[in-house]
Scaffold this motif. Structure first.
Motif, PDB file in Angstrom:
ATOM      1  N   ALA A  75       0.830  -1.209   0.000  1.00 20.05           N
ATOM      2  CA  ALA A  75       0.000   0.000   0.000  1.00 20.05           C
ATOM      3  C   ALA A  75       0.862   1.255   0.000  1.00 20.05           C
ATOM      4  N   GLY A  76       1.942   1.257   0.782  1.00 18.48           N
ATOM      5  CA  GLY A  76       2.814   2.426   0.846  1.00 18.48           C
ATOM      6  C   GLY A  76       3.501   2.711  -0.478  1.00 18.48           C
ATOM      7  N   ILE A  77       3.954   1.666  -1.143  1.00 18.32           N
ATOM      8  CA  ILE A  77       4.611   1.840  -2.442  1.00 18.32           C
ATOM      9  C   ILE A  77       3.620   2.346  -3.477  1.00 18.32           C
ATOM     10  N   LEU A  78       2.427   1.749  -3.497  1.00 17.92           N
ATOM     11  CA  LEU A  78       1.405   2.186  -4.452  1.00 17.92           C
ATOM     12  C   LEU A  78       0.990   3.628  -4.189  1.00 17.92           C
ATOM     13  N   LEU A  79       0.906   4.005  -2.928  1.00 16.96           N
ATOM     14  CA  LEU A  79       0.559   5.388  -2.593  1.00 16.96           C
ATOM     15  C   LEU A  79       1.631   6.357  -3.068  1.00 16.96           C
ATOM     16  N   ARG A  80       2.897   5.989  -2.937  1.00 11.86           N
ATOM     17  CA  ARG A  80       3.969   6.875  -3.395  1.00 11.86           C
ATOM     18  C   ARG A  80       3.919   7.046  -4.903  1.00 11.86           C
ATOM     19  N   PHE A  81       3.732   5.940  -5.658  1.00  7.17           N
ATOM     20  CA  PHE A  81       3.597   6.054  -7.113  1.00  7.17           C
ATOM     21  C   PHE A  81       2.348   6.845  -7.470  1.00  7.17           C
ATOM     22  N   GLY A  82       1.267   6.625  -6.712  1.00 11.93           N
ATOM     23  CA  GLY A  82       0.046   7.378  -6.954  1.00 11.93           C
ATOM     24  C   GLY A  82       0.239   8.858  -6.710  1.00 11.93           C
ATOM     25  N   ALA A  83       1.022   9.194  -5.680  1.00 16.47           N
ATOM     26  CA  ALA A  83       1.293  10.599  -5.371  1.00 16.47           C
ATOM     27  C   ALA A  83       2.045  11.269  -6.512  1.00 16.47           C
ATOM     28  N   VAL A  84       3.006  10.558  -7.075  1.00 18.97           N
ATOM     29  CA  VAL A  84       3.755  11.103  -8.216  1.00 18.97           C
ATOM     30  C   VAL A  84       2.824  11.335  -9.399  1.00 18.97           C
ATOM     31  N   GLY A  85       1.925  10.377  -9.647  1.00 22.02           N
ATOM     32  CA  GLY A  85       0.989  10.513 -10.760  1.00 22.02           C
ATOM     33  C   GLY A  85       0.014  11.658 -10.559  1.00 22.02           C
ATOM     34  N   VAL A  86      -0.503  11.797  -9.331  1.00 19.99           N
ATOM     35  CA  VAL A  86      -1.428  12.893  -9.036  1.00 19.99           C
ATOM     36  C   VAL A  86      -0.746  14.241  -9.216  1.00 19.99           C
ATOM     37  N   ALA A  87       0.484  14.352  -8.724  1.00 21.02           N
ATOM     38  CA  ALA A  87       1.217  15.610  -8.852  1.00 21.02           C
ATOM     39  C   ALA A  87       1.407  15.997 -10.311  1.00 21.02           C
ATOM     40  N   GLU A  88       1.706  15.014 -11.145  1.00 25.48           N
ATOM     41  CA  GLU A  88       1.913  15.303 -12.558  1.00 25.48           C
ATOM     42  C   GLU A  88       0.601  15.657 -13.251  1.00 25.48           C
ATOM     43  N   LEU A  89      -0.482  14.961 -12.902  1.00 26.90           N
ATOM     44  CA  LEU A  89      -1.782  15.262 -13.500  1.00 26.90           C
ATOM     45  C   LEU A  89      -2.240  16.668 -13.134  1.00 26.90           C
ATOM     46  N   VAL A  90      -2.065  17.045 -11.875  1.00 23.75           N
ATOM     47  CA  VAL A  90      -2.449  18.387 -11.434  1.00 23.75           C
ATOM     48  C   VAL A  90      -1.592  19.439 -12.131  1.00 23.75           C
ATOM     49  N   ARG A  91      -0.307  19.147 -12.264  1.00 21.16           N
ATOM     50  CA  ARG A  91       0.593  20.099 -12.937  1.00 21.16           C
ATOM     51  C   ARG A  91       0.168  20.317 -14.384  1.00 21.16           C
ATOM     52  N   VAL A  92      -0.148  19.239 -15.086  1.00 25.02           N
ATOM     53  CA  VAL A  92      -0.568  19.351 -16.479  1.00 25.02           C
ATOM     54  C   VAL A  92      -1.903  20.078 -16.582  1.00 25.02           C
ATOM     55  N   ALA A  93      -2.838  19.753 -15.667  1.00 23.08           N
ATOM     56  CA  ALA A  93      -4.170  20.362 -15.713  1.00 23.08           C
ATOM     57  C   ALA A  93      -4.124  21.858 -15.424  1.00 23.08           C
ATOM     58  N   THR A  94      -3.217  22.276 -14.553  1.00 23.07           N
ATOM     59  CA  THR A  94      -3.128  23.689 -14.181  1.00 23.07           C
ATOM     60  C   THR A  94      -2.109  24.455 -15.017  1.00 23.07           C
ATOM     61  N   GLY A  95      -1.334  23.737 -15.813  1.00 24.21           N
ATOM     62  CA  GLY A  95      -0.331  24.395 -16.627  1.00 24.21           C
ATOM     63  C   GLY A  95       0.872  24.882 -15.848  1.00 24.21           C
ATOM     64  N   GLY A  96       1.094  24.310 -14.661  1.00 24.45           N
ATOM     65  CA  GLY A  96       2.237  24.716 -13.849  1.00 24.45           C
ATOM     66  C   GLY A  96       3.541  24.156 -14.382  1.00 24.45           C
ATOM     67  N   PRO A  97       4.664  24.736 -13.972  1.00 26.10           N
ATOM     68  CA  PRO A  97       5.973  24.265 -14.431  1.00 26.10           C
ATOM     69  C   PRO A  97       6.340  22.958 -13.748  1.00 26.10           C
ATOM     70  N   PRO A  98       7.219  22.170 -14.350  1.00 29.48           N
ATOM     71  CA  PRO A  98       7.680  20.944 -13.704  1.00 29.48           C
ATOM     72  C   PRO A  98       8.349  21.272 -12.372  1.00 29.48           C
ATOM     73  N   VAL A  99       8.130  20.417 -11.381  1.00 29.50           N
ATOM     74  CA  VAL A  99       8.746  20.613 -10.077  1.00 29.50           C
ATOM     75  C   VAL A  99       9.643  19.409  -9.799  1.00 29.50           C
ATOM     76  N   PRO A 100      10.899  19.481 -10.229  1.00 29.62           N
ATOM     77  CA  PRO A 100      11.796  18.344 -10.016  1.00 29.62           C
ATOM     78  C   PRO A 100      12.095  18.133  -8.546  1.00 29.62           C
ATOM     79  N   PHE A 101      12.367  16.885  -8.186  1.00 25.52           N
ATOM     80  CA  PHE A 101      12.705  16.591  -6.804  1.00 25.52           C
ATOM     81  C   PHE A 101      14.105  17.117  -6.538  1.00 25.52           C
ATOM     82  N   SER A 102      14.223  18.082  -5.615  1.00 27.10           N
ATOM     83  CA  SER A 102      15.508  18.729  -5.389  1.00 27.10           C
ATOM     84  C   SER A 102      15.974  18.651  -3.943  1.00 27.10           C
ATOM     85  N   GLN A 103      15.171  18.004  -3.089  1.00 21.48           N
ATOM     86  CA  GLN A 103      15.566  17.890  -1.696  1.00 21.48           C
ATOM     87  C   GLN A 103      16.728  16.906  -1.571  1.00 21.48           C
TER      88      GLN A 103
END
Length: 245
Positions: A75-103
């Motif tokens: 469940a934890g692994i699927l949630l992490r992959f799901g989180a990445v997918g949601v972030a990308e879908l929201v970014r595309v839908a809102t037209g926001g710039p890519p947010v690379p992982f920089s931490q």
């Protein structure tokens, strides 16, 4: 909820005291331990003592079985992959710039392991699951069923199947909303903020379902820990940007 909010607000005022406001590490300790963990754990223990069976296992389902490790890991692994997918879908839908992982972990590995691994990935999942998927979810479910101090998964005699299902849905969604609000810092105004809102709610729903279906917190604690520790792993694998520690 009122008791937790009141205690947290009072304790957070400590952040403004001289010597703490200018010390990020001390401020983190106050925010995380005194204003976060302590009020949550206190409310859970008081509720169990005054209204329950005085047992975290009997009242909130605090138990871990070998199968929970597999369920939580998946469940934890699927949630992490799901989180990445949601972030990308929201970014595309809102037209926001890519947010690379920089931490990155930075130069102080000991402090990173304390805050991102021990605190965020071990202690926090246990305490938050006790509160949100134990106390809050159970209280909401009991309120709909019209009974207090029911053990996890216990169904009062005479309750219809429809009412039990409604109680489960209300409990999962209600605890997910409160879980989301607890982790938000103001209303989201960017695509990154919107995706965080959606991801938090999704995580709350999945963890709530795990707790409700298994009648214990083992799977949700493991899933929560895996979801959080994945960020620490990525940080360890990401080199620090030049000039940053």
């Amino acid at each position: 909820m009122v008791a937790f909010a009141a205690v947290s607000l009072i304790v957070l005022s400590i952040d403004t005291l001289p010597g703490i406001a200018n010390d990020p590490r001390l401020q983190w300790a106050v925010d995380q331990v005194v204003a976060g963990w302590l009020p949550i754990l206190t409310v859970v223990l008081v509720a169990s003592y005054l209204r329950g069976r005085r047992s975290l296992g009997a009242d909130f389902g605090l138990a871990l079985r070998p199968l929970d490790l597999a369920i939580g890991l998946l469940a934890g692994i699927l949630l992490r992959f799901g989180a990445v997918g949601v972030a990308e879908l929201v970014r595309v839908a809102t037209g926001g710039p890519p947010v690379p992982f920089s931490q990155s972990a930075g130069s102080d590995l000991g402090w990173f392991l304390l805050t991102s691994v021990l605190a965020a990935s071990i202690v926090t999942p246990v305490i938050e699951e006790l509160y949100f998927r134990g106390l809050v979810l159970g209280a909401l479910r009991n309120a709909v069923l019209g009974r207090a101090a029911l053990a996890p998964g216990e169904v009062p005699s005479g309750a219809s199947t429809a009412r039990v299902r409604v109680a489960g849905v209300v409990a999962v969604l209600g605890s997910a909303v409160l879980f989301t609000a607890f982790h938000l810092e103001g209303l989201p105004t960017t695509s990154e903020g919107v995706s965080r809102l959606v991801i938090l709610f999704l995580v709350g729903v999945v963890l709530g379902c795990l707790a409700l279906l298994t009648r214990r917190l083992g799977p949700s604690i493991i899933a929560h820990a895996v979801f959080n520790v994945s960020v620490a792993v990525l940080a360890l694998l990401t080199p620090a940007a030049p000039g940053l520690s």
